[in-house]
Scaffold this active site. Structure first.
Site, PDB file in Angstrom:
ATOM      1  CD  GLU A  44      38.302  39.922  32.625  1.00  0.00           C
ATOM      2  OE1 GLU A  44      39.505  40.231  32.657  1.00  0.00           O
ATOM      3  OE2 GLU A  44      37.386  40.747  32.762  1.00  0.00           O
ATOM      4  CD  GLU A  69      37.914  42.065  24.102  1.00  0.00           C
ATOM      5  OE1 GLU A  69      37.348  42.004  25.198  1.00  0.00           O
ATOM      6  OE2 GLU A  69      37.302  42.326  23.042  1.00  0.00           O
ATOM      7  CG  ASP A 118      29.083  42.656  24.569  1.00  0.00           C
ATOM      8  OD1 ASP A 118      29.271  43.741  25.136  1.00  0.00           O
ATOM      9  OD2 ASP A 118      29.898  42.133  23.794  1.00  0.00           O
ATOM     10  CG  ASP A 154      25.512  47.222  33.590  1.00  0.00           C
ATOM     11  OD1 ASP A 154      26.166  46.345  33.005  1.00  0.00           O
ATOM     12  OD2 ASP A 154      24.767  48.014  32.975  1.00  0.00           O
ATOM     13  CB  THR A 191      35.701  45.524  35.082  1.00  0.00           C
ATOM     14  OG1 THR A 191      34.431  46.142  34.874  1.00  0.00           O
ATOM     15  CG2 THR A 191      35.511  44.220  35.853  1.00  0.00           C
ATOM     16  CD  GLU A 192      39.345  48.764  31.648  1.00  0.00           C
ATOM     17  OE1 GLU A 192      38.835  47.613  31.617  1.00  0.00           O
ATOM     18  OE2 GLU A 192      40.563  48.965  31.501  1.00  0.00           O
ATOM     19  CE1 TYR A 193      32.833  48.457  28.611  1.00  0.00           C
ATOM     20  CE2 TYR A 193      30.457  48.369  28.861  1.00  0.00           C
ATOM     21  CZ  TYR A 193      31.567  48.510  28.061  1.00  0.00           C
ATOM     22  OH  TYR A 193      31.410  48.731  26.720  1.00  0.00           O
ATOM     23  CD  GLU A 194      32.994  46.184  39.604  1.00  0.00           C
ATOM     24  OE1 GLU A 194      33.845  45.515  38.991  1.00  0.00           O
ATOM     25  OE2 GLU A 194      32.608  45.913  40.738  1.00  0.00           O
TER      26      GLU A 194
HETATM   27  N1  SAM Z   1      35.069  42.974  30.947  1.00  0.00           N
HETATM   28  C1  SAM Z   1      35.308  44.362  30.561  1.00  0.00           C
HETATM   29  C2  SAM Z   1      34.801  45.296  31.619  1.00  0.00           C
HETATM   30  O1  SAM Z   1      34.048  44.846  32.492  1.00  0.00           O
HETATM   31  O2  SAM Z   1      35.179  46.482  31.609  1.00  0.00           O
HETATM   32  C3  SAM Z   1      34.694  44.665  29.175  1.00  0.00           C
HETATM   33  C4  SAM Z   1      33.205  44.564  29.081  1.00  0.00           C
HETATM   34  S1  SAM Z   1      32.605  44.846  27.428  1.00  0.00           S
HETATM   35  C5  SAM Z   1      30.919  45.215  27.651  1.00  0.00           C
HETATM   36  C6  SAM Z   1      32.497  43.171  26.789  1.00  0.00           C
HETATM   37  C7  SAM Z   1      33.782  42.729  26.112  1.00  0.00           C
HETATM   38  O3  SAM Z   1      33.649  41.354  25.763  1.00  0.00           O
HETATM   39  C8  SAM Z   1      34.096  43.484  24.817  1.00  0.00           C
HETATM   40  O4  SAM Z   1      35.420  43.968  24.879  1.00  0.00           O
HETATM   41  C9  SAM Z   1      33.912  42.427  23.722  1.00  0.00           C
HETATM   42  O5  SAM Z   1      34.783  42.629  22.622  1.00  0.00           O
HETATM   43  C10 SAM Z   1      34.214  41.141  24.468  1.00  0.00           C
HETATM   44  N2  SAM Z   1      33.541  39.943  23.919  1.00  0.00           N
HETATM   45  C11 SAM Z   1      32.241  39.833  23.576  1.00  0.00           C
HETATM   46  N3  SAM Z   1      31.960  38.605  23.124  1.00  0.00           N
HETATM   47  C12 SAM Z   1      33.123  37.914  23.172  1.00  0.00           C
HETATM   48  C13 SAM Z   1      33.492  36.593  22.806  1.00  0.00           C
HETATM   49  N4  SAM Z   1      32.594  35.735  22.299  1.00  0.00           N
HETATM   50  N5  SAM Z   1      34.765  36.210  22.980  1.00  0.00           N
HETATM   51  C14 SAM Z   1      35.691  37.076  23.480  1.00  0.00           C
HETATM   52  N6  SAM Z   1      35.400  38.350  23.845  1.00  0.00           N
HETATM   53  C15 SAM Z   1      34.140  38.767  23.677  1.00  0.00           C
END
Ligand code: SAM
Length: 213
Positions: A44, A69, A118, A154, A191-194
């Site tokens: 992941e 992460e 993101d 989303d 997931t948390e965001y979901e």
């Molecule tokens: N996947 C989780 C969820 O669905 O609840 C977290 C979603 S959060 C919007 C996006 C996560 O991706 C953040 O924790 C961010 O630090 C990580 N992230 C963003 N770009 C990344 C990269 N290039 N490599 C590793 N992690 C990254």
């Protein structure tokens, strides 16, 4: 993801170097050795606080999971979830996914998960999107033939962009859902965001992209 800086995170990650792999490049091609068995390897990217990867590890004990992460203060929560759940089939990497091809050998990975990545909506940030072509090249390299990218989001704009980008790169799209929680997809792990977005009634988009060499 807005997160409070946790100055103690670095030390805690270090204390659990059996789970948080310090030098993942040394494991490239030999992750079976880290897990002590040959099993399908699922990765992941942007694993956040770890709810999904720990849920998947519990649901699929015969698979091995690696969560990548970037953020130390976030991945430390994923570590805590691994410890609480006592899962033996998860490892974590605190790094940028740009290093993917250093961490895994060619054809080593069976599946990749991109959950609520993101979206980077501004055109000038396109290269940061985890479905930009330079990231897809990395996924293609590490994925086995017929390996799968599983994407959930989303964000409609990011979803449309990703479908186009994956398809243009040569991945085969399948199981596209425009409202995952009202679809007949059975095996969803939240997931948390979901959880947050679906509580607000927002539709969740999902697709699978199959890698061909
Ligand atoms: N996947 C989780 C969820 O669905 O609840 C977290 C979603 S959060 C919007 C996006 C996560 O991706 C953040 O924790 C961010 O630090 C990580 N992230 C963003 N770009 C990344 C990269 N290039 N490599 C590793 N992690 C990254």
């Amino acid at each position: 993801m807005r997160v409070r800086h946790k100055p103690w995170a670095k030390n805690k990650l270090k204390q659990h170097s059996d789970i948080v792999i310090v030098s993942p490049a040394y494991c490239s091609g030999e992750w079976y050795d880290v897990f002590g068995r040959e099993a399908p390897l699922h990765v992941e990217i942007g694993a956040g606080k770890g709810q999904f990867i720990v849920g998947m590890a519990q649901k699929y004990p015969d698979y091995d999971f690696i969560g990548i992460e970037l953020n130390e203060s976030i991945i430390v929560s994923a570590l805590q979830k691994c410890l609480d759940a006592k899962v033996g089939n998860v490892r974590l990497i605190r790094a940028d996914a740009r290093g993917l091809t250093d961490f895994f050998a060619e054809d080593e990975v069976d599946a990749i998960y991109l959950n609520f990545s993101d979206p980077w909506p501004k055109k000038r940030h396109e290269k940061r999107r985890l479905t930009y072509s330079s990231f897809l090249a990395r996924y293609e390299y590490v994925l086995k033939n017929n390996g799968v990218i599983n994407l959930k989001t989303d964000n409609q704009g990011f979803f449309e962009y990703s479908l186009e980008s994956l398809s243009a790169y040569g991945f085969t799209l399948r199981n596209i859902s425009l409202d995952l929680h009202r679809s007949d997809f059975k095996d969803n792990v939240l997931t948390e965001y979901e959880e947050k977005f679906s509580e607000k009634g927002q539709p969740i988009y999902r697709c699978e992209a199959v890698c061909h060499e």
